[in-house]
Design a protein around this motif. Structure first.
Motif, short mmCIF file in Angstrom:
data_model
loop_
_atom_site.label_atom_id
_atom_site.label_comp_id
_atom_site.label_asym_id
_atom_site.label_seq_id
_atom_site.Cartn_x
_atom_site.Cartn_y
_atom_site.Cartn_z
N SER A 86 32.63 34.72 35.63
CA SER A 86 33.32 33.87 36.60
C SER A 86 32.60 32.54 36.70
O SER A 86 31.37 32.47 36.65
CB SER A 86 33.35 34.56 37.96
OG SER A 86 33.84 33.69 38.93
N ALA B 68 45.77 39.41 47.86
CA ALA B 68 46.07 39.22 46.46
C ALA B 68 47.38 38.48 46.28
O ALA B 68 48.08 38.20 47.21
CB ALA B 68 46.11 40.57 45.75
N GLY B 69 47.84 38.27 45.31
CA GLY B 69 48.56 37.76 44.20
C GLY B 69 47.50 37.97 43.13
O GLY B 69 47.31 39.05 42.61
N ARG B 70 46.64 37.00 42.96
CA ARG B 70 45.39 37.17 42.23
C ARG B 70 44.38 37.60 43.30
O ARG B 70 44.37 37.03 44.40
CB ARG B 70 44.98 35.83 41.63
CG ARG B 70 43.68 35.88 40.90
CD ARG B 70 43.42 34.56 40.19
NE ARG B 70 42.02 34.51 39.88
CZ ARG B 70 41.35 33.40 39.75
NH1 ARG B 70 41.94 32.23 39.91
NH2 ARG B 70 40.07 33.44 39.44
N VAL B 71 43.53 38.59 43.04
CA VAL B 71 42.64 39.10 44.08
C VAL B 71 41.72 37.97 44.56
O VAL B 71 40.97 37.38 43.78
CB VAL B 71 41.80 40.30 43.59
CG1 VAL B 71 40.80 40.74 44.65
CG2 VAL B 71 42.72 41.45 43.23
N ASP C 217 36.02 33.45 43.80
CA ASP C 217 36.47 32.24 43.10
C ASP C 217 37.04 31.16 44.01
O ASP C 217 37.93 30.41 43.61
CB ASP C 217 37.46 32.60 42.00
CG ASP C 217 36.83 33.50 40.96
OD1 ASP C 217 35.62 33.36 40.69
OD2 ASP C 217 37.53 34.37 40.41
N LEU D 258 39.12 31.29 46.29
CA LEU D 258 40.54 31.44 46.62
C LEU D 258 40.75 31.64 48.11
O LEU D 258 41.82 31.38 48.64
CB LEU D 258 41.15 32.60 45.82
CG LEU D 258 41.13 32.40 44.30
CD1 LEU D 258 41.54 33.69 43.60
CD2 LEU D 258 42.02 31.25 43.88
#
Length: 146
Positions: A3, A90-93, A122, A124
């Protein structure tokens, strides 16, 4: 794959006093229609299977084309006293968390202590955003309890 952004680990605790007995505070978490009133954003879809192993899902957000999906699994339920659940955003975690809600009698009302341990991935989501959003839920819960 490595990452580009390290995972952020954070813990926060929020406390609230409510002027109703613990059984009423607990019922506001356990009843699907009542919980949706204070937990889900306007226009969001909400479902609640309130039992150990049960799943709660909220789907919605500011962009209807890219909804947030917040899913929790109830790990422990002690009626009137404690809830423990694990969650993902999520959608993307974006976040994985473990939350403990403790409800106790305080005078003629209740004290609620919510502690969340989160891993924020990340950039998000950020821990400060989660803490602010959770504080807003608990404030809306006050409105529902009257």
């Amino acid at each position: 794959m490595t990452s580009m952004h390290p995972a952020e680990h954070a813990t926060f605790t929020l406390e609230r006093l409510y002027d109703v007995p613990p059984s009423e505070v607990f019922a506001a978490w356990a009843d699907p229609a009542t919980k949706a009133r204070w937990f889900a954003s306007p226009g969001a879809e909400h479902s609640l299977d309130f039992r150990v192993g049960g799943i709660e899902t909220t789907r919605g957000g500011p962009d209807p084309d890219v909804p947030f999906v917040f899913t929790s699994t109830y790990e422990e339920i002690q009626p009137g006293a404690r809830l423990v659940y694990s969650s993902t955003l999520a959608g993307r975690v974006a976040t994985v968390s473990l939350t403990c809600v403790e409800i106790a009698e305080r005078g003629s009302g209740s004290a609620l202590v919510l502690t969340e341990h989160g891993i924020f991935l990340d950039h998000l989501e950020e821990s400060a955003w989660r803490e602010q959003g959770t504080a807003e839920w608990l404030d809306r819960l006050q409105t529902v309890l009257g």
